[in-house]
Design a protein around this motif. Structure first.
Motif, PDB file in Angstrom:
ATOM      1  N   GLN A  13       0.844  -1.192   0.000  1.00  0.00           N
ATOM      2  CA  GLN A  13       0.000   0.000   0.000  1.00  0.00           C
ATOM      3  C   GLN A  13       0.885   1.251   0.000  1.00  0.00           C
ATOM      4  OE1 GLN A  13      -2.633  -0.578   3.393  1.00  0.00           O
ATOM      5  NE2 GLN A  13      -4.201  -1.395   2.016  1.00  0.00           N
ATOM      6  N   THR A  14       0.271   2.361  -0.345  1.00  0.00           N
ATOM      7  CA  THR A  14       0.973   3.639  -0.339  1.00  0.00           C
ATOM      8  C   THR A  14       1.644   3.867   1.015  1.00  0.00           C
ATOM      9  OG1 THR A  14      -0.543   4.606  -1.943  1.00  0.00           O
ATOM     10  CG2 THR A  14       0.680   6.122  -0.553  1.00  0.00           C
ATOM     11  N   GLY A  15       2.906   4.277   0.951  1.00  0.00           N
ATOM     12  CA  GLY A  15       3.676   4.516   2.164  1.00  0.00           C
ATOM     13  C   GLY A  15       4.482   3.324   2.626  1.00  0.00           C
ATOM     14  N   SER A  83       8.487   4.744   1.419  1.00  0.00           N
ATOM     15  CA  SER A  83       7.455   5.748   1.104  1.00  0.00           C
ATOM     16  C   SER A  83       6.928   5.554  -0.308  1.00  0.00           C
ATOM     17  CB  SER A  83       8.028   7.163   1.279  1.00  0.00           C
ATOM     18  OG  SER A  83       8.515   7.352   2.580  1.00  0.00           O
ATOM     19  N   LYS A  85       4.711   5.046  -3.613  1.00  0.00           N
ATOM     20  CA  LYS A  85       3.530   5.720  -4.137  1.00  0.00           C
ATOM     21  C   LYS A  85       2.962   4.890  -5.289  1.00  0.00           C
ATOM     22  CE  LYS A  85       6.032  10.102  -3.568  1.00  0.00           C
ATOM     23  NZ  LYS A  85       6.509  11.327  -4.283  1.00  0.00           N
ATOM     24  N   PRO A  86       1.689   5.105  -5.630  1.00  0.00           N
ATOM     25  CA  PRO A  86       1.126   4.382  -6.783  1.00  0.00           C
ATOM     26  C   PRO A  86       1.931   4.605  -8.068  1.00  0.00           C
ATOM     27  CG  PRO A  86      -0.632   5.296  -5.470  1.00  0.00           C
ATOM     28  CD  PRO A  86       0.647   5.812  -4.869  1.00  0.00           C
ATOM     29  N   ASP A  87       2.543   5.776  -8.226  1.00  0.00           N
ATOM     30  CA  ASP A  87       3.357   6.052  -9.412  1.00  0.00           C
ATOM     31  C   ASP A  87       4.615   5.195  -9.483  1.00  0.00           C
ATOM     32  OD1 ASP A  87       2.749   9.667  -9.735  1.00  0.00           O
ATOM     33  OD2 ASP A  87       1.585   7.909 -10.331  1.00  0.00           O
ATOM     34  N   ASP A  88       4.960   4.541  -8.394  1.00  0.00           N
ATOM     35  CA  ASP A  88       6.121   3.643  -8.401  1.00  0.00           C
ATOM     36  C   ASP A  88       5.789   2.266  -8.963  1.00  0.00           C
ATOM     37  OD1 ASP A  88       6.968   5.048  -5.204  1.00  0.00           O
ATOM     38  OD2 ASP A  88       7.898   5.528  -7.145  1.00  0.00           O
ATOM     39  N   THR A  89       4.511   2.028  -9.257  1.00  0.00           N
ATOM     40  CA  THR A  89       4.099   0.750  -9.828  1.00  0.00           C
ATOM     41  C   THR A  89       4.784   0.534 -11.176  1.00  0.00           C
ATOM     42  OG1 THR A  89       1.974   0.724  -8.692  1.00  0.00           O
ATOM     43  CG2 THR A  89       2.146  -0.549 -10.736  1.00  0.00           C
ATOM     44  N   VAL A 122       1.934  -0.761  -6.195  1.00  0.00           N
ATOM     45  CA  VAL A 122       1.606   0.064  -5.034  1.00  0.00           C
ATOM     46  C   VAL A 122       0.169   0.535  -5.168  1.00  0.00           C
ATOM     47  CG1 VAL A 122       2.286   2.035  -3.618  1.00  0.00           C
ATOM     48  CG2 VAL A 122       4.012   0.814  -4.975  1.00  0.00           C
ATOM     49  N   SER A 123      -0.635   0.179  -4.210  1.00  0.00           N
ATOM     50  CA  SER A 123      -2.047   0.539  -4.259  1.00  0.00           C
ATOM     51  C   SER A 123      -2.321   1.710  -3.324  1.00  0.00           C
ATOM     52  CB  SER A 123      -2.902  -0.656  -3.880  1.00  0.00           C
ATOM     53  OG  SER A 123      -2.566  -1.113  -2.579  1.00  0.00           O
ATOM     54  N   SER A 124      -3.331   2.495  -3.698  1.00  0.00           N
ATOM     55  CA  SER A 124      -3.675   3.679  -2.885  1.00  0.00           C
ATOM     56  C   SER A 124      -4.662   3.337  -1.784  1.00  0.00           C
ATOM     57  CB  SER A 124      -4.259   4.766  -3.785  1.00  0.00           C
ATOM     58  OG  SER A 124      -5.382   4.268  -4.469  1.00  0.00           O
TER      59      SER A 124
END
Length: 124
Positions: A13-15, A83, A85-89, A122-124
């Motif tokens: 998850q995020t973070g 840390s 983020k979804p953009d790291d997927t 990475v999910s929000s």
């Protein structure tokens, strides 16, 4: 036998945090440039960390969150990701340019050796 083999991907998850490992079969690779790249869905391959010796560099998008390092005793390249983020997927790849004598490149075309990739979601 694959020269580079990644492991450690997964879903968080995020973070959250993940640590990727890249087992390097040929010890001589660690003398040159080694790097982590990623390829998000539908996008091109981008660098997220480069290391040669004890010198590392990062793009702005991950600086302060990602750390690239080497465990020479285990012939392993590491990427600690915090840390997230979804953009790291993306699919994350390790790469090696063992013969490079100039400054390490951030461009993926300069790297001759690649692992098969490991998925990070990475999910929000």
């Amino acid at each position: 036998q694959a020269q580079l083999q990644e492991s450690g991907g997964g879903s968080v998850q995020t973070g959250g945090s993940l640590r990727l490992s890249c087992l390097v079969a040929d010890q001589t690779y660690s003398r040159g440039c080694m790097a982590w790249f990623r390829q998000p869905p539908g996008k091109g391959r981008e660098w997220v960390g480069i290391i040669r010796g004890d010198s590392a560099s990062y793009p702005q998008s991950v600086r302060g969150r990602f750390t690239i390092s080497k465990d020479n005793a285990k012939n392993t390249l590491l990427l600690q990701m915090n840390s997230l983020k979804p953009d790291d997927t993306a699919v994350y790849y390790c790469a090696a340019d063992p013969s490079r004598t100039l400054a390490c490149s951030w461009h993926h075309v300069e790297y001759a050796y690649w692992g098969q990739g490991t998925q990070v979601t990475v999910s929000s």
